[in-house]
Design an enzyme around this catalytic site. Structure first.
Site, PDB file in Angstrom:
ATOM      1  CE1 TYR A 143      -3.689   2.444   0.232  1.00 46.28           C
ATOM      2  CE2 TYR A 143      -2.589   3.324   2.176  1.00 46.28           C
ATOM      3  CZ  TYR A 143      -3.560   3.426   1.195  1.00 46.28           C
ATOM      4  OH  TYR A 143      -4.399   4.516   1.175  1.00 46.28           O
ATOM      5  CG  ASP A 235       5.631   3.471   1.246  1.00 51.56           C
ATOM      6  OD1 ASP A 235       5.865   4.234   2.213  1.00 51.56           O
ATOM      7  OD2 ASP A 235       4.506   3.343   0.721  1.00 51.56           O
ATOM      8  CE  LYS A 264       0.079   5.358   8.098  1.00 50.63           C
ATOM      9  NZ  LYS A 264       0.144   4.445   6.971  1.00 50.63           N
TER      10      LYS A 264
END
Ligand code: PLP
Length: 450
Positions: A143, A235, A264
């Protein structure tokens, strides 16, 4: 558990927001999500006053939990009280950039943006812009946010958009392959090697049940991308400043990507993303280079202060020891429970991430006792009694008992006051605010819910 107020709020929300939510995954909790009124350490209190142990932690950003240490909170308040933002640089951006450059092996320069999605969009543009190539290889089940180049499913022969609104003519430039599959990577490079701008990969598949890379897989990606002149993009939006501590997953696995995306944790709970890498690559971004990239809110002073203070606190206090230790306790406690109650299931995760994947056809408990298994989460160890049945890629996780996880198990945990992520796929996180008592209570709840 009374949830009258959450239901009333969701009823109102449905009238004014699609699905009643601002991010699609939040509506995965059925029949409606609970609304949170506030956080309290490692807990959340919902709109009806129910108190739940929170292992979701904002879906990843909250390393310190809901009660911020005084010095972190003070810096955030100070930044907010000086006026929200200016459209011109501030000192704290330089401080946070220096901090990341100092701690993350592959990062010499960094550009801050406002979300993980924006980071991966910019990283893909940078990879295409600097190589002059079109194609991006991604992992099935990986993702990278809600963006055109990665919302692509199928395989490298037949990629297709996984969302309405993305032209097939975009999707055809994205090549999805199974995680942990070196042969599939060799095939795409054989066929498209001179047009592959980059391979984008989460070093640990963390949005699809948590799948650990097999030994040598990330090194293999490093070598083949270098051989073909493609970029390796890690990522690390979830794993960054969580797995491997301040050095991130790349330092843990000792693999140096060309480009890293962050999000995040690096914003300390505020909206953030970032793209880092070798100086000459990151300088291809405007204004020094030709790859356009800009943002009104980028490097927002409140976010930068929150990120810097969170990470500085983690550098000085025992944050990683604490969260990783509780993570080990959770995973090994879960492994013991599974051995008795559900030997077919697999404990996954490392450091402060954990999950139980409801795999089918696992080994009998006698085999586990005889041969031993990974004690603190699946490590893809070939000698492990679970090795044949533990998930190696997204389709293995998809084949698990995902409906039981979401429709039966999740609710049983919530009824016992434990908030887990909403489905089989999203990771769960330990924070600095969690305690051994939270771990024990959670393990008891698993015993009753499994
Ligand atoms: C969460 C996540 C994203 C997207 O970040 P947003 O801030 O939600 O846009 C991208 N990549 C990974 C690995 C993520 O976990």
């Amino acid at each position: 558990m009374n949830d009258d107020r959450s239901r009333t709020l969701y009823d109102r929300a449905l009238s004014v927001m699609p699905g009643g939510v601002n991010s699609a995954v939040r509506a995965a909790i059925e029949p409606y999500p609970f609304f949170v009124s506030r956080g309290d350490g490692g807990h959340v209190i919902d709109a009806d006053g129910n108190r739940l142990i929170d292992w979701v932690m904002g879906l990843g950003p909250l390393l310190l939990g809901h009660d911020l240490p005084n010095r972190v909170e003070a810096e955030i308040q100070r930044a907010a009280s000086q006026g929200p933002m200016y459209g011109t640089p501030t000192e704290v951006e330089v401080d946070l950039a220096e901090f990341v450059v100092r701690h993350v092996p592959s990062v010499e320069k960094i550009r801050f943006v406002n979300s993980g999605t924006e980071a991966t969009v910019s990283a893909v543009r940078l990879a295409r812009g600097t190589t002059g190539r079109n194609k991006i290889v991604i992992m099935q089940g990986g993702y990278h946010g809600a963006q055109e180049s990665t919302l692509v499913e199928g395989d490298a022969q037949r990629p297709s958009p996984s969302s309405a609104g993305i032209p097939q003519s975009f999707a055809k430039h994205t090549l999805p392959v199974p995680f942990n599959d070196e042969a599939a990577i060799n095939t795409v490079f054989d066929e498209h090697g001179d047009d592959i701008a980059g391979v984008m990969v989460e070093p640990i598949l963390a949005n699809y049940g948590i799948v650990h890379p097999e030994d040598g897989y990330l090194q293999f990606l490093r070598e083949i991308t270098a051989e073909y002149g493609s970029l390796l993009i890690f990522d690390e939006v979830i794993t960054g400043f969580r797995v491997g501590g301040l050095g991130c997953a790349q330092s843990h696995f000792d693999v140096t990507p060309d480009i890293t995306t962050f999000g995040k944790i690096v914003g300390g709970g505020f909206p953030v993303g970032a793209i880092g890498g070798r100086a000459e690559l990151i300088e291809q971004f405007a204004p020094t280079g030709d790859v356009f990239q800009a943002g009104t809110f980028s490097g927002h002073p409140v976010t930068m202060a929150a990120g810097l203070e969170t990470l500085s606190f983690a550098a000085q206090a025992d944050v990683y020891d604490h969260v990783n230790d509780l993570g080990d306790q959770l995973r090994s406690g879960l492994a013991d429970i599974l051995e008795d109650q559900a030997p077919q299931y697999t404990v996954v995760g490392r450091d402060s991430m954990f999950k139980v994947v409801f795999t089918r056809d696992g080994p009998a408990s006698e085999a586990l006792a005889a041969e031993g298994a990974c004690e603190s989460g699946c490590r893809q160890r070939p000698g492990c009694a679970r090795y044949e049945t533990c998930p190696k890629n997204a389709s293995d996780v998809m084949d698990a008992e995902t409906a039981r996880w979401r429709r039966i198990f999740w609710g049983k945990m919530r009824d016992q006051g434990v908030f887990l992520s909403q489905n089989q796929f999203e990771s769960q996180f330990v924070s600095y605010a969690h305690t051994e008592a939270d771990v024990e209570e959670t393990l008891e709840a698993y015993k009753h819910a499994l």
